[in-house]
Structure formats: C-alpha cells, structure tokens
Design a protein around this motif. Structure first.
Motif, PDB file in Angstrom:
ATOM      1  N   PHE A 139     -22.307 -25.423  18.469  1.00 63.20           N
ATOM      2  CA  PHE A 139     -21.735 -25.252  16.881  1.00 63.20           C
ATOM      3  C   PHE A 139     -22.642 -26.229  16.210  1.00 63.20           C
ATOM      4  O   PHE A 139     -22.618 -27.391  16.497  1.00 63.20           O
ATOM      5  CB  PHE A 139     -20.396 -25.671  16.831  1.00 63.20           C
ATOM      6  N   VAL A 140     -23.430 -25.638  15.173  1.00 63.70           N
ATOM      7  CA  VAL A 140     -24.221 -26.579  14.255  1.00 63.70           C
ATOM      8  C   VAL A 140     -23.981 -26.338  12.854  1.00 63.70           C
ATOM      9  O   VAL A 140     -23.636 -25.092  12.315  1.00 63.70           O
ATOM     10  CB  VAL A 140     -25.682 -25.943  14.468  1.00 63.70           C
ATOM     11  N   LEU A 141     -23.559 -27.349  12.017  1.00 58.70           N
ATOM     12  CA  LEU A 141     -22.952 -27.166  10.820  1.00 58.70           C
ATOM     13  C   LEU A 141     -23.710 -28.210   9.817  1.00 58.70           C
ATOM     14  O   LEU A 141     -24.247 -29.248  10.274  1.00 58.70           O
ATOM     15  CB  LEU A 141     -21.569 -27.362  10.789  1.00 58.70           C
ATOM     16  N   SER A 142     -23.726 -27.797   8.702  1.00 55.42           N
ATOM     17  CA  SER A 142     -23.988 -28.792   7.433  1.00 55.42           C
ATOM     18  C   SER A 142     -23.125 -28.751   6.411  1.00 55.42           C
ATOM     19  O   SER A 142     -22.652 -27.548   6.147  1.00 55.42           O
ATOM     20  CB  SER A 142     -25.396 -28.573   6.978  1.00 55.42           C
ATOM     21  N   VAL A 143     -22.795 -29.841   5.785  1.00 52.91           N
ATOM     22  CA  VAL A 143     -21.736 -29.888   4.703  1.00 52.91           C
ATOM     23  C   VAL A 143     -22.386 -31.036   3.728  1.00 52.91           C
ATOM     24  O   VAL A 143     -23.288 -31.842   4.142  1.00 52.91           O
ATOM     25  CB  VAL A 143     -20.358 -30.238   5.204  1.00 52.91           C
ATOM     26  N   GLU A 144     -21.851 -30.901   2.394  1.00 53.39           N
ATOM     27  CA  GLU A 144     -22.223 -32.084   1.630  1.00 53.39           C
ATOM     28  C   GLU A 144     -21.733 -33.482   2.347  1.00 53.39           C
ATOM     29  O   GLU A 144     -20.330 -33.449   2.692  1.00 53.39           O
ATOM     30  CB  GLU A 144     -21.541 -31.858   0.333  1.00 53.39           C
TER      31      GLU A 144
END
Length: 244
Positions: A139-144
C-alpha cells in the motif's frame, strides 16, 4: 462526508488548468518520491484510490502490471480518464473511496495519490485495503502533510512587503475537519497527525517500509523554482507499507 467538488463545472475547469492536470505525473512535484516507493509492478493487480485522470493507472500498466482498477467519485474525472486511456486492462469505476468493496486478496498493490486527506476515517480505509491485498501486498499513499493541514488557512505568514516569513502551525493535535480554500472553492479536508497515519496502518496489520516528507533534491530546485518553499516546510507525506 463524501465530497464531489470535481463535478462542479467551474471547479473542474480550474483543476483542469493546473500543471499536473496538463503535464501529468512529471508535472507533479511529489511524483519522483511516490514512484520510488512503488514495488515491482510486473504482473501485479493494482487498485488506485482517487484515480482522477488515470495518470497512475496508465503508468502502472506501462510497468507491465496485469490489470488496474481506478476508483473515483467524480464523473468528470472518470470521463477524462477514459478519454485518455486505450487499454482494456484498465477499469475505471465511479465510487467513493469510503464505499470500496472488493474481494479478499483481490489486489497485489494499492496506491492513493493526494486523495485520502478528503476522507474522514483513514483507519477504516486502511482496514479495507488490508483486506483487499494479498499477503505481502503493498500500500503506497501520499497525502498533504499534517504540518500543511493543521491550520485551515494553509498559507504562509507574510511580512509587510508580502514576504513569506514562516509557515504557522497550530492545533496540530486537534484532529478533524478543516474548511479550506482550494481553486477558489470551500473544500473540506481532514487533518491527522503523522502518528495517526502511521498507527492506523500498523493497527490494520501493515508493516511500514518507508516514509517520505519529500525533501526537494538539487535537481528539483533547479527545474522548479517553486520547490524552494518545500525546504522550509513539508507539503507532502508519503508512506509505503506491506501487509504482514
């Protein structure tokens, strides 16, 4: 709360003029950092949460992924994604991230780019993604970044000549919704601390393998003068995790 600002014609038009909307992944400042977190995609089944124009869906297929399902709530987004896609192994579904429902161990990889700060219950999404992934899935994610989302204003403190003096941080541990302005519209985002992001993943059964706050490289600074502000405060938080 399931927002769908992107099906507002004025908002969507403004979004369509952003550099990343025109130039794709290479125009997204965080792309090189996100790409570095991705596993080998060859022959993998991939889920993209908040797929937008489908840039990441098409990229993973270029890396020989077996198939991709892209999920987004906006019909405008999906219409544009379909128009830009000529690949029978990419499926776009109109669905809120909160409503995802797939079979156990259906995917090898799940990605989400700058979408999960619009979702109220990050912990529930982590649990769902864990269920959908095969053992050892990524699981790879980006958020502010939480430093960026803590105050609803999401702006610098300016001096008398309009100079950027510092980035104010307040109410950091007061988690929850923030009404901010984006593309001249009121938008609800959800602020969570770094610890909350990491612990939600761990408690869902993931092992954190990498965390990035996107410190700009010298090459980034040369190619994009706007990245100089990113040295002063982080704008993005990126996480890679593996299902135990």
């Amino acid at each position: 709360m399931k927002q769908n600002k992107y099906d507002d014609s004025g908002f969507f038009e403004n979004y369509s003029q952003m550099p990343r909307s025109i130039g794709g992944l290479n125009a997204a400042g965080e792309w090189s950092a996100l790409r570095a977190l991705l596993p080998d995609l060859c022959n993998k089944k991939v889920l993209d949460l908040g797929c937008g124009f489908g840039w990441h869906c098409r990229y993973v297929r270029e890396q020989q992924a077996r198939s991709v399902v892209g999920v987004d709530l906006s019909e405008n987004m999906l219409e544009r994604a379909r128009a830009m896609t000529n690949d029978s192994e990419i499926e776009y579904r109109r669905l809120a991230i909160e409503d995802i429902d797939f079979a156990a161990e259906e995917f090898d990889v799940a990605i989400s780019s700058l979408a999960l700060h619009y979702v109220e219950r990050f912990d529930i999404i982590c649990e769902k993604v864990h269920h959908f992934l095969v053992p050892g899935g990524t699981f790879v994610l980006s958020v502010e970044h939480p430093v960026f989302t803590a105050l609803a204003a999401q702006d610098w403190h300016y001096g008398p000549q309009g100079e950027k003096l510092h980035w104010p941080v307040d109410d950091y541990h007061y988690e929850g919704s923030r009404q901010t302005r984006f593309l001249d519209n009121d938008v609800i985002k959800y602020h969570r601390t770094v610890a909350t992001h990491v612990n939600a993943l761990i408690e869902s059964g993931f092992r954190i393998t990498k965390l990035s706050e996107l410190q700009p490289t010298q090459e980034m600074l040369i190619n994009n003068s706007g990245m100089r502000d990113e040295i002063r405060r982080p704008m993005f938080l990126l996480i890679a995790a593996v299902k135990n």
